[in-house]
Design an enzyme around this catalytic site. Structure first.
Site, PDB file in Angstrom:
ATOM      1  N   GLY A  95       0.810  -1.211   0.000  1.00 28.84           N
ATOM      2  CA  GLY A  95       0.000   0.000   0.000  1.00 28.84           C
ATOM      3  C   GLY A  95       0.842   1.259   0.000  1.00 28.84           C
ATOM      4  O   GLY A  95       0.410   2.307  -0.505  1.00 28.84           O
ATOM      5  N   GLU A 130       2.302  -8.204  -2.152  1.00 24.53           N
ATOM      6  CA  GLU A 130       1.055  -8.775  -1.624  1.00 24.53           C
ATOM      7  C   GLU A 130       0.871 -10.245  -1.987  1.00 24.53           C
ATOM      8  O   GLU A 130       0.273 -11.012  -1.222  1.00 24.53           O
ATOM      9  CB  GLU A 130      -0.148  -7.972  -2.132  1.00 24.53           C
ATOM     10  CG  GLU A 130      -0.331  -6.617  -1.483  1.00 24.53           C
ATOM     11  CD  GLU A 130       0.425  -5.506  -2.191  1.00 24.53           C
ATOM     12  OE1 GLU A 130       0.160  -4.329  -1.916  1.00 24.53           O
ATOM     13  OE2 GLU A 130       1.305  -5.827  -3.025  1.00 24.53           O
TER      14      GLU A 130
END
Length: 710
Positions: free
Chosen positions: A110, A133
């Site tokens: 993020g 991720e």
């Protein structure tokens, strides 16, 4: 004139106005994760930027060592709270005023998605950018799958997202992920100067969504097709890699906003998947295994030079692991021919890396210069840690340790790489049992990440702390184990391997068993693993244990019959499988099936069929039950330690988290019910663990024992 705005240290995001620039500093140790407080602070900063007419731009930086280390994964699985990262990214990108990210340290997950939403990106020395991720069973969920390909192209974006690798400042600029690389580490000063330069040039906001690196041409189509085929081959059971490919494909098929909705849908699909829980558990387990009692009782000793006794496959592998970590290594063998073979084993590994272009010849020479070989134990007198990797025999081990006791300096750590033997007994061969510990590496030792640190009764806490410190240097996942036959991993292995042997004698073919375990997610079945490691190893262990084996225990002779033929696996081109012309991939052997049939008849067994699910359930039930026993007897500190051993040392599918987490997800009552049903056939083998019985009666799971209080 610079106006200083009061900063409260309690807030994770601070603001400072420098001329026309709002400097937004994220300060949320240890890695500036995007927790709720950080998200709220960024949202408030954007409000300030929009409302203050004197401001022309915003600079986002990270305080401390990092930009933004990623999402706060502790929030995964919990109710989501606004503001969301994707909304903050959208506000940044669509801002009418300039938004610039100055990246120092980690901009991951993020954090990189936030940076991608800025109009310009500056990186300083030491910056690390990536979207990892996929390693947690997730995909970038705040625009990363859409912005990155538009910015750097389909092929490069797929590479970064599917590998989860980090890139540095130079590569980031070369790919187009960043606009400028500035030497030094002053992200704030360099960032403000860059913003002022852009403003002076009349630079306008540059939304990443409008970037044009995605062309939708034949090369993009080919990149998508290649990635999809590779993921089907390499990760057929994983969810997130395949969804990432679909989302990158959408960059050329859908407008930005509908593609973002698709990303949100696919991200939620990953969040809801048990794979996400398994992979995040495995992520935390790697860190939590270092939380040991000795960490607060002992201080690690310095380790600069490592001695290795034995230059065979394991000893050479341990030496290579130490050399790769930059340590000096002294290798000792019993005679000159054995020493030359050991040194040759090491040199061949590095020569192979040079041949593959993964190392230069000068780098190889530099590594080999840190290696010395001798046939005299006295050469180990300067070593800080000596690791014995001699033949797996108690008499041999004790003889080695008797000699080490005479030549090693005071304070040297004396470690044995035994897989099964009693380390308390080995320690008796010295006058310093407080310095003796087990370091059980897994082959090949320079590749496999697991290191069982086996703690005997008299060892000093600082020796245990030193072992864990050495593991960090070697980039291993260290797991604390108590002394018993096989410690954690091999002890449990011996039990679930017996379950496989019972199924084989009862009617399942060895090849059906391997296929079922591969279908569960293992890269290899147990009999393929036996062929890889060598059937003679298990045979020697079974012969050693024969004198103490419970006569009531059912014993299957099939593996012994195969070993008696001299069929030890790949090294003899025959084991459970045939390996024609030295092939690495085996084919079924009719003669093995004949031996299986003969043993069934000898035992008076009428074979029955097993489904793949039945094989998996029995295999896993035996593994989980013995894992519970290992925790109950305090051989392992916690269930998570068992999980770490099996994920990193035995091929347990990482996306399932480990056998103990798997049991939690299946439900302990269901596991216990299976064991009790199997006990009706064989009550001697299928004895429910006291820990499993207690947890089920209390309505708890294994994970409840992983906390510090537990």
């Amino acid at each position: 004139m610079t106006l200083e705005v009061p900063v409260t240290t309690k807030k994770p995001v601070a603001y400072e106005i420098r001329g026309r620039v709002l400097v937004v500093s994220i300060d949320s140790p240890p890695v500036n994760a995007l927790g709720l407080g950080v998200r709220q602070g960024l949202s408030e900063a954007l409000d300030r930027l929009e409302e203050d007419q004197s401001l022309s731009a915003m600079l986002v930086v990270g305080a401390g060592a990092n930009f933004i280390g990623g999402a706060d994964i502790r929030e995964f699985g919990k109710p989501r709270q606004a503001p969301f990262v994707r909304d903050i990214c959208s506000r940044m990108e669509t801002s009418s005023k300039l938004v610039v990210a100055a990246i120092r340290g980690a901009a991951l997950g993020g954090g990189l998605e936030v940076a991608l939403s800025a109009h310009y990106r500056l990186v300083v020395d030491g910056a690390r950018l990536g979207l990892p991720e996929v390693l947690l069973g997730l995909l970038p969920g705040s625009g990363g799958t859409q912005r990155m390909p538009r910015l750097i192209g389909v092929s490069a974006a797929l590479d970064l997202m599917l590998t989860g690798r980090h890139i540095g400042a130079t590569e980031a600029v070369a790919l187009g992920l960043a606009d400028r690389h500035v030497s030094g580490a002053d992200a704030v000063g360099s960032g403000v100067a860059y913003v002022e330069e852009l403003l002076a040039q009349g630079a306008r906001p540059r939304p990443t969504r409008d970037a044009t690196a995605v062309r939708g041409d034949a090369s993009d189509v080919e990149a998508i097709s290649t990635a999809r085929n590779e993921q089907r081959k390499r990760h057929p059971m994983l969810l997130s890699p395949h969804l990432i490919v679909d989302l990158v494909e959408a960059t050329s098929q859908l407008p930005f906003d509908p593609a973002m909705e698709m990303e949100l849908e696919k991200f939620q699909q990953c969040i809801d998947s048990p794979q996400r829980r398994g992979l995040i558990h495995a992520f935390f387990v790697e860190r939590d295994t270092s939380k040991i009692p000795e960490a607060t009782k002992g201080k690690p000793r310095d380790v600069n030079e490592v001695g290795v006794v034995g230059g065979g496959t394991m000893g050479a592998g341990i030496a290579i692991a130490a050399l790769n970590a930059g340590l000096r290594v002294t290798l000792v063998e019993r005679d000159e021919p054995a020493l030359l073979r050991g040194l040759s084993n090491i040199e061949q590994v590095y020569a192979g890396l040079v041949a593959k272009g993964r190392m230069t010849k000068s780098d190889q020479n530099a590594v080999m210069a840190r290696l010395a070989g001798f046939t005299d134990f006295a050469a180990l007198g300067f070593a800080d840690v000596v690791i014995e990797a001699a033949f797996e025999d108690m008499k041999v081990k004790k003889d080695v340790f008797g000699q080490l006791d005479q030549v090693c300096k005071p304070g040297a750590v004396l470690a044995t790489n035994t897989s099964y033997l009693d380390i308390d007994e080995i320690a008796k061969a010295t006058n310093r049992p407080e310095d003796v510990i087990g370091l059980h590496f897994f082959a090949p030792a320079y590749i496999m990440r697991l290191l069982e640190v086996v703690v005997p009764r008299q060892v000093h806490p600082d020796v245990v702390a030193t072992a864990f410190s050495l593991a960090r240097i070697l980039k291993k996942v260290a797991v604390r184990a108590g002394v018993c036959d096989g410690f954690i991993g091999n002890r449990i292995l011996s039990v679930y391997r017996r379950a496989a042997d019972y199924m084989m004698e009862d009617g399942a073919s060895p090849y059906e068993i391997d296929a079922a375990i591969r279908a569960f997610g293992y890269p290899m079945g147990p009999l393929q693993v036996s062929d890889l490691s060598g059937g003679d190893i298990g045979w020697a262990t079974r012969k050693r244990q024969a004198q103490t084996r419970d006569p009531k225990q059912r014993y299957v002779r099939i593996a012994d019959r195969i070993a008696e033929q001299g069929w030890f696996g790949q090294k003899t081109r025959r084991g459970w499988y045939l390996y024609p012309d030295g092939a690495r991939k085996g084919v079924p052997d009719p003669d093995v099936l004949n031996i299986v049939d003969e043993e069934r008849k000898r035992s008076g067994i009428v074979p029955r069929s097993f489904t793949s699910e039945e094989i998996q359930r029995r295999y896993l039930a035996a593994m989980v039950n013995e894992g519970a026993n290992v925790v109950h007897e305090e051989i392992a500190l916690r269930p998570l330690d068992v999980d770490a051993v099996f994920v990193h040392g035995f091929g347990f599918p990482r996306f399932r988290g480990g056998p103990m987490l798997y049991a939690d997800m299946v439900g302990l009552p269901k596991i216990l019910s299976d064991i009790e049903a199997y006990a009706k056939e064989d009550p001697q083998f299928w004895r429910p663990s006291p820990l499993l019985l207690r947890l089920v009666s209390e309505g708890r799971d294994f994970s409840s024992l992983n906390t510090r209080d537990a």
